[in-house]
Scaffold this motif. Structure first.
Motif, PDB file in Angstrom:
ATOM      1  N   ALA B 137       0.861  -1.422  -0.236  1.00  0.00           N
ATOM      2  CA  ALA B 137       0.064  -0.018  -0.031  1.00  0.00           C
ATOM      3  C   ALA B 137       1.003   1.091   0.010  1.00  0.00           C
ATOM      4  O   ALA B 137       1.659   1.298   0.829  1.00  0.00           O
ATOM      5  CB  ALA B 137      -0.887  -0.019   1.077  1.00  0.00           C
ATOM      6  N   ARG B 138       0.788   2.062  -1.179  1.00  0.00           N
ATOM      7  CA  ARG B 138       1.730   3.176  -1.075  1.00  0.00           C
ATOM      8  C   ARG B 138       0.791   4.512  -0.849  1.00  0.00           C
ATOM      9  O   ARG B 138      -0.230   4.531  -1.371  1.00  0.00           O
ATOM     10  CB  ARG B 138       2.317   3.441  -2.632  1.00  0.00           C
ATOM     11  N   LEU B 139       1.617   5.045   0.490  1.00  0.00           N
ATOM     12  CA  LEU B 139       0.790   5.993   1.042  1.00  0.00           C
ATOM     13  C   LEU B 139       1.247   7.459   0.775  1.00  0.00           C
ATOM     14  O   LEU B 139       2.428   7.834   0.952  1.00  0.00           O
ATOM     15  CB  LEU B 139       0.555   5.549   2.664  1.00  0.00           C
ATOM     16  N   VAL B 140       0.686   8.179  -0.117  1.00  0.00           N
ATOM     17  CA  VAL B 140       0.854   9.358  -0.543  1.00  0.00           C
ATOM     18  C   VAL B 140       0.405  10.526   0.625  1.00  0.00           C
ATOM     19  O   VAL B 140      -0.752  10.473   1.196  1.00  0.00           O
ATOM     20  CB  VAL B 140       0.416   9.922  -1.626  1.00  0.00           C
ATOM     21  N   PRO B 141       1.228  11.341   1.040  1.00  0.00           N
ATOM     22  CA  PRO B 141       0.885  12.139   2.471  1.00  0.00           C
ATOM     23  C   PRO B 141      -0.084  13.120   1.916  1.00  0.00           C
ATOM     24  O   PRO B 141      -0.040  13.569   0.808  1.00  0.00           O
ATOM     25  CB  PRO B 141       1.995  12.927   2.759  1.00  0.00           C
ATOM     26  N   LEU B 142      -1.270  13.383   2.820  1.00  0.00           N
ATOM     27  CA  LEU B 142      -2.171  14.589   2.548  1.00  0.00           C
ATOM     28  C   LEU B 142      -1.435  15.892   2.426  1.00  0.00           C
ATOM     29  O   LEU B 142      -0.380  16.188   2.975  1.00  0.00           O
ATOM     30  CB  LEU B 142      -3.169  14.641   3.467  1.00  0.00           C
ATOM     31  N   LYS B 143      -2.143  16.885   1.642  1.00  0.00           N
ATOM     32  CA  LYS B 143      -1.623  18.036   1.330  1.00  0.00           C
ATOM     33  C   LYS B 143      -2.737  19.002   1.563  1.00  0.00           C
ATOM     34  O   LYS B 143      -3.755  18.862   1.373  1.00  0.00           O
ATOM     35  CB  LYS B 143      -1.233  18.345  -0.254  1.00  0.00           C
ATOM     36  N   ASP B 144      -2.285  19.746   2.795  1.00  0.00           N
ATOM     37  CA  ASP B 144      -3.421  20.756   3.259  1.00  0.00           C
ATOM     38  C   ASP B 144      -4.723  19.972   3.646  1.00  0.00           C
ATOM     39  O   ASP B 144      -5.772  20.328   3.353  1.00  0.00           O
ATOM     40  CB  ASP B 144      -3.718  21.855   2.259  1.00  0.00           C
ATOM     41  N   PHE B 145      -4.663  18.612   4.300  1.00  0.00           N
ATOM     42  CA  PHE B 145      -5.655  17.847   4.650  1.00  0.00           C
ATOM     43  C   PHE B 145      -6.503  17.033   3.608  1.00  0.00           C
ATOM     44  O   PHE B 145      -7.436  16.517   3.800  1.00  0.00           O
ATOM     45  CB  PHE B 145      -6.612  18.658   5.593  1.00  0.00           C
ATOM     46  N   GLY B 146      -5.915  17.442   2.276  1.00  0.00           N
ATOM     47  CA  GLY B 146      -6.487  16.755   1.155  1.00  0.00           C
ATOM     48  C   GLY B 146      -5.875  15.831   0.299  1.00  0.00           C
ATOM     49  O   GLY B 146      -4.315  15.887   0.462  1.00  0.00           O
ATOM     50  N   ASP B 148      -3.671  14.438  -2.530  1.00  0.00           N
ATOM     51  CA  ASP B 148      -2.361  15.128  -3.389  1.00  0.00           C
ATOM     52  C   ASP B 148      -2.320  14.410  -4.511  1.00  0.00           C
ATOM     53  O   ASP B 148      -1.829  13.218  -4.548  1.00  0.00           O
ATOM     54  CB  ASP B 148      -1.129  14.896  -2.471  1.00  0.00           C
ATOM     55  N   ASP B 149      -3.061  14.827  -5.583  1.00  0.00           N
ATOM     56  CA  ASP B 149      -3.147  14.346  -6.942  1.00  0.00           C
ATOM     57  C   ASP B 149      -1.913  14.322  -7.485  1.00  0.00           C
ATOM     58  O   ASP B 149      -1.530  13.026  -8.196  1.00  0.00           O
ATOM     59  CB  ASP B 149      -4.074  15.160  -7.967  1.00  0.00           C
ATOM     60  N   LYS B 150      -0.972  15.287  -7.557  1.00  0.00           N
ATOM     61  CA  LYS B 150       0.330  15.259  -7.949  1.00  0.00           C
ATOM     62  C   LYS B 150       1.354  14.058  -7.433  1.00  0.00           C
ATOM     63  O   LYS B 150       1.628  13.438  -7.955  1.00  0.00           O
ATOM     64  CB  LYS B 150       0.927  16.619  -8.066  1.00  0.00           C
ATOM     65  N   GLY B 151       1.380  14.138  -6.350  1.00  0.00           N
ATOM     66  CA  GLY B 151       2.006  13.006  -5.523  1.00  0.00           C
ATOM     67  C   GLY B 151       1.605  11.720  -5.649  1.00  0.00           C
ATOM     68  O   GLY B 151       2.215  10.892  -5.887  1.00  0.00           O
ATOM     69  N   MET B 152       0.341  11.519  -5.974  1.00  0.00           N
ATOM     70  CA  MET B 152      -0.429  10.103  -6.222  1.00  0.00           C
ATOM     71  C   MET B 152       0.238   9.659  -7.668  1.00  0.00           C
ATOM     72  O   MET B 152       0.411   8.695  -7.812  1.00  0.00           O
ATOM     73  CB  MET B 152      -1.908  10.120  -6.126  1.00  0.00           C
ATOM     74  N   THR B 174     -12.179  17.038   3.217  1.00  0.00           N
ATOM     75  CA  THR B 174     -11.695  17.568   1.729  1.00  0.00           C
ATOM     76  C   THR B 174     -12.191  16.917   0.672  1.00  0.00           C
ATOM     77  O   THR B 174     -12.176  15.609   0.673  1.00  0.00           O
ATOM     78  CB  THR B 174     -10.401  17.769   1.927  1.00  0.00           C
ATOM     79  N   TYR B 175     -12.284  17.710  -0.348  1.00  0.00           N
ATOM     80  CA  TYR B 175     -12.849  16.811  -1.678  1.00  0.00           C
ATOM     81  C   TYR B 175     -12.238  17.448  -2.847  1.00  0.00           C
ATOM     82  O   TYR B 175     -11.810  18.500  -2.862  1.00  0.00           O
ATOM     83  CB  TYR B 175     -14.266  16.953  -1.657  1.00  0.00           C
ATOM     84  N   TRP B 176     -12.056  16.658  -3.911  1.00  0.00           N
ATOM     85  CA  TRP B 176     -11.655  16.945  -5.230  1.00  0.00           C
ATOM     86  C   TRP B 176     -12.948  17.271  -6.100  1.00  0.00           C
ATOM     87  O   TRP B 176     -13.715  16.724  -5.910  1.00  0.00           O
ATOM     88  CB  TRP B 176     -10.862  15.885  -6.016  1.00  0.00           C
ATOM     89  N   ASP B 177     -12.925  18.465  -6.488  1.00  0.00           N
ATOM     90  CA  ASP B 177     -13.962  19.002  -7.476  1.00  0.00           C
ATOM     91  C   ASP B 177     -13.858  18.303  -8.572  1.00  0.00           C
ATOM     92  O   ASP B 177     -12.942  17.521  -8.990  1.00  0.00           O
ATOM     93  CB  ASP B 177     -14.091  20.533  -7.558  1.00  0.00           C
ATOM     94  N   LYS B 178     -14.740  18.398  -9.660  1.00  0.00           N
ATOM     95  CA  LYS B 178     -15.154  17.699 -10.832  1.00  0.00           C
ATOM     96  C   LYS B 178     -13.916  18.231 -11.862  1.00  0.00           C
ATOM     97  O   LYS B 178     -13.374  17.058 -12.246  1.00  0.00           O
ATOM     98  CB  LYS B 178     -16.567  18.132 -11.514  1.00  0.00           C
ATOM     99  N   ASP B 179     -13.563  18.974 -11.740  1.00  0.00           N
ATOM    100  CA  ASP B 179     -12.359  19.534 -12.687  1.00  0.00           C
ATOM    101  C   ASP B 179     -11.077  18.611 -12.358  1.00  0.00           C
ATOM    102  O   ASP B 179     -10.474  17.966 -13.071  1.00  0.00           O
ATOM    103  CB  ASP B 179     -12.146  21.010 -12.797  1.00  0.00           C
ATOM    104  N   ARG B 180     -10.914  18.788 -10.987  1.00  0.00           N
ATOM    105  CA  ARG B 180      -9.617  18.269 -10.469  1.00  0.00           C
ATOM    106  C   ARG B 180      -9.737  16.607 -10.738  1.00  0.00           C
ATOM    107  O   ARG B 180      -8.898  15.907 -11.210  1.00  0.00           O
ATOM    108  CB  ARG B 180      -9.510  18.550  -9.075  1.00  0.00           C
ATOM    109  N   LEU B 181     -10.906  16.058 -10.398  1.00  0.00           N
ATOM    110  CA  LEU B 181     -10.933  14.639 -10.694  1.00  0.00           C
ATOM    111  C   LEU B 181     -10.826  14.232 -12.149  1.00  0.00           C
ATOM    112  O   LEU B 181     -10.047  13.222 -12.402  1.00  0.00           O
ATOM    113  CB  LEU B 181     -12.282  14.195 -10.086  1.00  0.00           C
ATOM    114  N   ILE B 182     -11.365  14.957 -13.141  1.00  0.00           N
ATOM    115  CA  ILE B 182     -11.186  14.593 -14.388  1.00  0.00           C
ATOM    116  C   ILE B 182      -9.827  14.586 -14.895  1.00  0.00           C
ATOM    117  O   ILE B 182      -9.158  14.040 -15.652  1.00  0.00           O
ATOM    118  CB  ILE B 182     -12.215  15.516 -15.281  1.00  0.00           C
TER     119      ILE B 182
END
Lengths: 431, 367
Positions: B137-146, B148-152, B174-182
């Protein structure tokens, strides 16, 4: 860890087999000649001793392990009920009655090594273990970098070179503070962390300079012991200490570890997020004591427990449970004349480097009081002045020994909730 | 007879894995902490319980039906889900709680040497299932409690099979909005399965919060988890589901244990989906409780993280495990956050106002 192992019968004819095995394994594992000799001598003593205690033709496993900074020799054998008495460190080997009365059982072997312990394995066999640390050069004087207070820092695991620097900084900045001796020997601390028995975290400034550090190790299967944090010219009010401790807690939070215990807290230790559990005295060679507060932090939600204690422990334990808000059903019990063997057994863990002995009661007996007194005499004679007894409130046999500890001059000093089968109480002998 | 040598039978990744020990039953905890009542603020349960229609189904359940096996693949519930989301019934797998479908997904795609990616401080079950199944399980640290898309994205390698995103994240909200998820799905580019856990989907009202069901058609590597345990108040019946493209779900179905979802759970869930009023009432309760908590915590000078979902995370000046024990003695059960790698934080489920007031009163007493 690399291991070598032989299985043989407890026949004194095999003495040389054991000594050759230990000597060759130790040398192959990189132990120095001097240390190898001492480990071999201790193994010789123990094998002779076991042949006498266990009788002939009992199966014995001897395992040598390279622990990077130490070599250990383990003797694993069936538990023989009748001879358990012999595993008190004070017991005299019956086959040496003509010899000097001071030469007592396992103590003889313990003098040659750094640590000795006897444990009961899950399959009920006994494991007698001796450890000799490798010798490391004393660090030469070097000019350390100038460290300024920092506003921002990074927390990370140190590489092996950084651990050596951490060791130098600890010995410089904490010269007058009780720090385990090994932490001030750079090569040794580096090997201790490499062995994975110890772990460390450091805080660095943006250039990579170490400004603080923290060390931790497994105390047993359930508890981690934490040392520090060590801050180097940093403001006490900075949150570096808290960040280091949180790094450690986050690292172990999803493991089998249930709590963190602290005996060697520095003045910078973030007490707020820990629970004060009492204090222990640390005596130096001159028997001058320094009182060190102890702390605990549970990692899980407490599931409660029922504990049986003698009335003599009641005031201490009720006070601790109240202040720590621990849900416990405390039942006062005592010895009501039920059947008990004549001979008590106390397993001793000796740490020559810290002049410390921890007595673990294995079985109560009618001679518990005298047995504890004998242990104290031996320890005093050996210059060991940090004498503890760890009592597990979840083990019925331990209940009977607590009054005798009080009567011998021990007092309860601190507690580790769920530290073993149940809560562990640290008794300490008052010098 | 030979002695059992467990050591030689147990895989190394099981030897080092620590079993999760759940809380004792409420009655035992009340005895233990000597409290006559217990406010359960630890599991993000809905204090309103199941929607009224689902409550009717539960009340009317005939005991004789307990002797009959349930529908092995939740036939009618999948039909209803397909209608609701305008998809095919075979695009759904219903499990004994969302935890079960997590295990199905990991078993379906991972083999020796593979890894999954998720965050370090999120719902623990993705990490646990991977670890005790022998996968990294590769665990990417949260960034500002959310998350981290780049880190993942940087953590992905050839052995990465699944990426788990908890949206909104439990426990930070925290959540990713639609644009970030896409953007993330485009970057992954169908090379891995992306699982979006929407356990708290029904609580989120923010514009821009994505409805992943609507993205499945465009992104065949997307798998969505939802549950009936939170908004729909059916935690005690254990029922959750996953949705995805037909090919992906067909693959996951190979690892399913059928008949794991009981009849009562299936029928209560089916009815719960039709009760929009329940969602509205719960959202109002959560909004009111959250505002109250935020205001009181501000007055107390305590740092909190209050994102989406029916929970709020609070940093305490004492250890969270000590706070747990002290709050328990006042009949308030919270979730300690050390296990989520947030030492000294607690997570509070938003409940009714009298319970929120009781919590604040107890918190003032222990600090």
């Amino acid at each position: 860890m690399k291991k070598t192992k032989i299985t043989l019968s407890t026949d004194i004819k095999f003495l040389q087999v054991v000594t050759s095995f230990v000597e060759n394994s130790s040398l192959a594992f990189g132990l120095g000649r001097q240390e190898t000799l001492r480990l071999t001598l201790a193994s010789e003593e123990i094998f002779s001793y076991l042949c006498g205690v266990l009788g002939e033709e009992k199966e014995l496993e001897v395992t040598c392990t390279e622990g990077i900074y130490f070599v250990s020799v383990e003797f694993i054998f069936e538990r023989v009920a009748l001879s358990l008495k012999a595993f008190n460190i004070t017991a005299r080997p019956f086959f040496r009655q003509d010899q000097d009365i001071d030469e007592m059982g396992l103590l003889l072997a313990a003098r040659s090594v750094d640590r000795l312990s006897l444990n009961e394995l899950p399959d009920k066999r006994l494991n007698l273990k001796i450890i000799k640390d490798k010798a490391y050069p004393e660090p030469e004087e070097v000019r350390l970098p100038v460290i300024a207070p920092v506003e921002s820092y990074f927390i990370k695991r140190p590489d092996l070179d950084e651990i050596k620097m951490l060791s130098r900084l600890i010995s410089t900045y904490y010269r007058d503070y009780p720090v385990p001796v090994a932490y001030t020997i750079p090569g040794k601390l580096s090997d201790m962390v490499a062995s994975r028995l110890y772990d460390a975290a450091i805080a660095t400034d943006k250039t990579g300079l170490i400004v603080a550090g923290l060390i931790w190790k497994r105390m047993n299967e359930k508890v981690v012991e934490l040392f520090g944090p060590y801050l180097f010219n940093q403001k006490k009010e900075s949150n570096i200490s808290e960040s280091l401790v949180n790094f450690c807690i986050e690292d172990i939070a999803r493991t089998e570890i249930i709590g963190v215990f602290v005996r060697f807290a520095t003045p910078e230790f973030p007490k707020g997020s820990f629970e004060p559990t009492g204090s222990l005295y640390w005596y130096n060679r001159e028997a001058i004591a320094l009182e060190m507060p102890t702390y605990y932090r549970a990692l899980h939600e407490d599931a409660g427990a029922v504990v049986y204690i003698p009335a003599s422990l009641s005031a201490f334990i009720e006070d601790r449970y109240r202040s720590l808000a621990l849900p416990r059903e405390v039942i006062i019990s005592s010895y009501y004349g039920e059947d008990m063997g004549d001979n008590s057994v106390i397993i001793t863990e000796l740490d020559q480097t810290q002049r410390a002995a921890i007595m673990h009661p294995l079985q109560p007996g009618k001679d518990s009081l005298e047995n504890i007194q004998r242990h104290i005499q031996i320890f005093k004679k050996e210059g060991i002045n940090n004498i503890f007894s760890l009592v597990d409130l979840g083990i019925r046999g331990h209940l009977f020994i607590m009054d005798d500890l009080f009567n011998c001059g021990f007092e309860p000093r601190t507690i580790i909730p769920h530290g073993q089968r149940s809560d562990l109480v640290f008794f300490q002998y008052k010098i | 007879m030979r002695q059992l040598s467990l050591d030689s039978l147990i895989p190394s990744y099981i030897k080092t894995f620590e079993a999760y020990i759940p809380s004792k039953p409420d009655e035992e905890l009340k005895k233990l902490y000597r409290t006559p009542f217990l406010h359960r603020l630890n599991n993000n349960e809905n204090p309103l319980g199941p929607p009224p229609k689902a409550q009717e189904i539960i009340k009317r359940f005939q005991p004789s039906r307990a002797a009959i096996y349930p529908s092995g693949d939740s036939f009618y519930l999948r039909q209803r889900l397909a209608e609701k989301f305008i998809m095919h019934p075979d695009q759904f797998i219903v499990g004994n709680g969302a935890n079960e479908v997590i295990a199905f997904a990991i078993k379906a795609f991972c083999e020796t040497g593979d890894n999954i990616i998720t965050a370090d401080k999120t719902f623990a079950v993705y990490e646990w299932v991977a670890t005790f199944s022998g996968f990294e399980a590769r665990l990417v640290p949260l960034k500002d409690f959310g998350f981290d898309d780049k880190g993942m994205l940087e953590a992905i390698d050839k052995k990465t099979k699944l990426i788990f995103i908890c949206n909104p994240n439990n426990p930070t909200g925290t959540y990713w909005d639609k644009d970030r998820l896409i953007r993330f799905l485009e970057a992954v580019d169908n090379r891995q399965i992306v699982v979006v856990d929407e356990a708290y989907f029904e609580f989120v009202e923010k514009e821009g919060y994505p409805d992943c069901m609507s993205l499945i058609q465009k992104y065949p590597n997307l798998v969505v988890f939802r549950t009936f345990s939170k908004m729909y108040g059916l935690a005690g019946l254990r029922i959750g589901y996953l949705a995805g493209s037909i090919d992906v779900v067909d693959t996951i179905r190979k690892t399913c244990v059928v008949y794991s979802v009981n009849t009562l759970a299936q029928e209560a869930a089916l009815t719960a989906l039709d009760d929009a009023g329940h969602i509205e009432r719960t959202r109002r309760l959560v909004a009111e409780g959250k505002e109250f908590l935020k205001s009181e915590l501000k007055k107390m000078g305590l740092f909190y993280v209050a994102g989406e979902g029916n929970y709020i995370m609070i940093r305490l000046p004492i250890s969270d495990t000590l706070a747990y024990r002290k709050l328990m003695s006042y009949g308030v059960m919270v979730r300690t956050m050390t296990g989520f790698r947030f030492p000294n934080f607690i997570r509070i489920t938003i409940s009714t106002m009298p319970v929120m007031e009781a919590f604040i009163n107890a918190l003032r007493k222990i600090l």
